[in-house]
Scaffold this active site. Structure first.
Site, PDB file in Angstrom:
ATOM      1  N   GLU A 164       0.804  -1.224   0.000  1.00 13.97           N
ATOM      2  CA  GLU A 164       0.000   0.000   0.000  1.00 13.97           C
ATOM      3  C   GLU A 164       0.841   1.280   0.000  1.00 13.97           C
ATOM      4  O   GLU A 164       0.796   2.067   0.952  1.00 13.97           O
ATOM      5  CB  GLU A 164      -0.919   0.024   1.235  1.00 13.97           C
ATOM      6  CG  GLU A 164      -1.862  -1.148   1.317  1.00 13.97           C
ATOM      7  CD  GLU A 164      -2.874  -1.010   2.459  1.00 13.97           C
ATOM      8  OE1 GLU A 164      -2.662  -0.173   3.349  1.00 13.97           O
ATOM      9  OE2 GLU A 164      -3.866  -1.743   2.449  1.00 13.97           O
ATOM     10  N   GLU A 360      -5.206  -8.643   1.077  1.00 12.50           N
ATOM     11  CA  GLU A 360      -5.758  -8.370   2.414  1.00 12.50           C
ATOM     12  C   GLU A 360      -7.246  -8.136   2.264  1.00 12.50           C
ATOM     13  O   GLU A 360      -7.688  -7.447   1.349  1.00 12.50           O
ATOM     14  CB  GLU A 360      -5.175  -7.108   3.056  1.00 12.50           C
ATOM     15  CG  GLU A 360      -3.783  -7.240   3.600  1.00 12.50           C
ATOM     16  CD  GLU A 360      -3.272  -5.938   4.238  1.00 12.50           C
ATOM     17  OE1 GLU A 360      -4.077  -5.170   4.809  1.00 12.50           O
ATOM     18  OE2 GLU A 360      -2.056  -5.705   4.139  1.00 12.50           O
TER      19      GLU A 360
HETATM   20  C1  BGP Z   1      -3.919  -2.306   5.863  1.00  8.65           C
HETATM   21  C2  BGP Z   1      -2.469  -2.433   6.247  1.00  8.65           C
HETATM   22  C3  BGP Z   1      -2.205  -3.305   7.427  1.00  8.65           C
HETATM   23  C4  BGP Z   1      -3.299  -3.375   8.470  1.00  8.65           C
HETATM   24  C5  BGP Z   1      -4.689  -3.331   7.866  1.00  8.65           C
HETATM   25  C6  BGP Z   1      -5.835  -3.179   8.848  1.00  8.65           C
HETATM   26  O1  BGP Z   1      -4.140  -1.087   5.261  1.00  8.65           O
HETATM   27  O2  BGP Z   1      -1.715  -2.970   5.178  1.00  8.65           O
HETATM   28  O3  BGP Z   1      -0.957  -2.971   7.934  1.00  8.65           O
HETATM   29  O4  BGP Z   1      -3.041  -2.614   9.551  1.00  8.65           O
HETATM   30  O5  BGP Z   1      -4.816  -2.324   6.910  1.00  8.65           O
HETATM   31  O6  BGP Z   1      -6.066  -1.833   9.140  1.00  8.65           O
HETATM   32  P1  BGP Z   1      -5.943  -1.243  10.576  1.00  8.65           P
HETATM   33  O7  BGP Z   1      -4.828  -1.962  11.240  1.00  8.65           O
HETATM   34  O8  BGP Z   1      -5.648   0.207  10.389  1.00  8.65           O
HETATM   35  O9  BGP Z   1      -7.250  -1.475  11.244  1.00  8.65           O
END
Ligand code: BGP
Length: 457
Positions: A164, A360
């Site tokens: 990302e 993801e």
């Molecule tokens: C994505 C990232 C992760 C992770 C995930 C969940 O954008 O790649 O690192 O953190 O989001 O989001 P968050 O942890 O902000 O709830």
């Protein structure tokens, strides 16, 4: 039954800074996260910092067994640049041993590693020189990437350069969620461009070195839906897509920077500094595959007032609060599985149907102890429903011909999340912060059965 393609990758993702722990141990130098926490711990949810995270540094071997227990056949994590090359030049042998053991353990248990190189963890020594703002970061990253290909190339056949990239650009330079937390659109564009070039030169190093396997990049996609079909709203959606999605997707997959994006940056005096060979390098060094992180759509409308030249993305598009949305109240993100079908079709129709996977997808929920049953298992039916709904859409996209080879959830064991600490939990395994113990949630059993069937009922 809705079957998925043969050899489909089923697994989960995490990152080095969110899972390894040992943040200042075993020769690792600080990243911006370590330093930021040292300087401003109050910014972090409940003062939960990056030092400990879920301790995979010590527990990777047991964790890999846990992956095997739920029949995962693949797993993504990242290498910490600051652990492998603490000063950017000298290899930390202890890190080499750690990562070699970790990746070998994955192989030994039938779990294919997909290894990412940068997951928001900028080394402090480089940040002191300007981080991605300085062109020096391109060579530094390329050296780090080559070091990884040399040291671990025999154990990895799918590499990704960045997770990302748009997120460290916007969080670090527009919205204040990552260090250096400045608000400067011009810098954001330059940081984005240097990141793109760092990616490009790492791909070049990979291809020139003739390493085995494939190289790709992981992008966050929030398909964009305008409030209405009015010309203004459609233009806002077009700009949002150009800035947030096509800015990385087009150069990495097609080798071009969209002319409309260049036009928009030029009109707003935002064009980055570009060196002579850069565009040619971008054109020549395309990825082999793409990872798409999908959590939520982006809904936009035309902004009411704009600055010209623009000083923030709000001068191009405004957020539209769709009254019919379904929301995950803990994370504040809209739940809209249909967008995953749209992503699949976008790849098929606009990006040469390049090989891609969902890198993801998941649902972060706070206070999950509420859902513990008498046996001590979290009954996370909401998460199962979330994933099922998304997989139904993905399946529809695959049936329509989209070249998707896998589905990874966020995440495997509940992990630390930047400024949000441990507030929202995403894992198939619950993490007990008192003692690092992991316990399987209902969704983990569901995932295992799904993998066994390679299909949805
Ligand atoms: C994505 C990232 C992760 C992770 C995930 C969940 O954008 O790649 O690192 O953190 O989001 O989001 P968050 O942890 O902000 O709830």
């Amino acid at each position: 039954m809705k079957k998925f393609p043969e050899h489909f990758l089923w697994g989960a993702a995490t990152s080095a800074p969110q899972s390894e722990g040992h943040g200042s141990l075993n020769g690792k130098s600080p990243s911006t996260w370590d330093k930021w926490y040292e300087m401003n711990p109050e910014k972090f949810q409940k003062n939960q910092g990056p030092e400990h995270t879920s301790n995979m540094y010590e527990m990777y071997s047991e964790d890999v067994k846990r992956m095997k227990n739920i029949h995962m056949n693949s797993f993504r994590t990242s290498i910490a640049w600051t652990r492998l090359l603490p000063d950017g030049k000298t290899v930390n042998q202890e890190a080499v041993t750690f990562y070699r053991n970790y990746f070998s353990e994955l192989h030994a248990n039938g779990v294919k590693p997909i290894i990412n190189l940068f997951h928001f963890d900028m080394p402090w020594w480089l940040m002191e020189k300007g981080g991605w703002e300085t062109r020096e970061s391109i060579d530094a990253f390329s050296f780090y990437a080559t070091t990884c290909f040399e040291l671990f190339g025999d154990l990895v056949d799918q590499w990704t350069t960045f997770n990302e990239p748009m997120v460290h650009v916007e969080c670090g330079y527009l919205y204040g969620y990552h260090y250096p937390a400045v608000h400067d659109l011009k810098k954001a564009v330059q940081v984005g461009f240097h990141t793109l070039m760092a990616h490009t030169m790492a791909v070049k190093a990979f291809k020139d070195g003739k390493y085995q396997g494939q190289i790709g990049i992981i992008l966050n996609v929030s398909p964009c839906y305008p409030k209405s079909r009015s010309e203004e709203d459609l233009r806002a959606a077009e700009l949002a897509d150009l800035l947030n999605t096509k800015s990385f997707l087009d150069p990495t997959v097609l080798g071009t920077i969209p002319p409309k994006l260049v036009e928009c940056l030029a009109e707003n005096e935002l064009l980055p500094k570009v060196a002579e060979q850069d565009l040619e390098m971008i054109r020549m060094n395309l990825v082999d595959f793409i990872g798409m992180n999908y959590y939520q759509p982006r809904r936009v409308q035309a902004p009411a007032e704009v600055n010209q030249p623009a000083i923030s993305p709000a001068d191009f598009y405004d957020h539209y609060d769709w009254p019919d949305k379904k929301i995950n109240p803990y994370r504040g993100w809209e739940i809209y599985p249909e967008a995953l079908y749209d992503v699949a079709m976008m790849i098929k129709n606009d990006y040469n149907n390049i090989a891609w996977y969902v890198s993801e997808n998941g649902m972060g929920v706070a206070d999950e102890e509420r859902f513990l049953d008498q046996t001590g298992m979290i009954q996370d039916d909401y998460r199962i429903e979330f994933m099922e709904d998304h997989l139904n859409q993905l399946h529809k996209g695959i049936e329509a011909g989209s070249n998707c080879f896998g589905y990874h959830t966020w995440t495997f064991v509940d992990c630390w999340s930047w400024l949000n600490g441990y507030k929202n939990r995403y894992g198939f395994y619950r993490l007990d912060l008192e003692n690092d113990e992991r316990s399987l949630k209902k969704s983990g059993i569901w995932f295992k059965e799904l993998i066994d069937r390679n299909g949805l009922i």
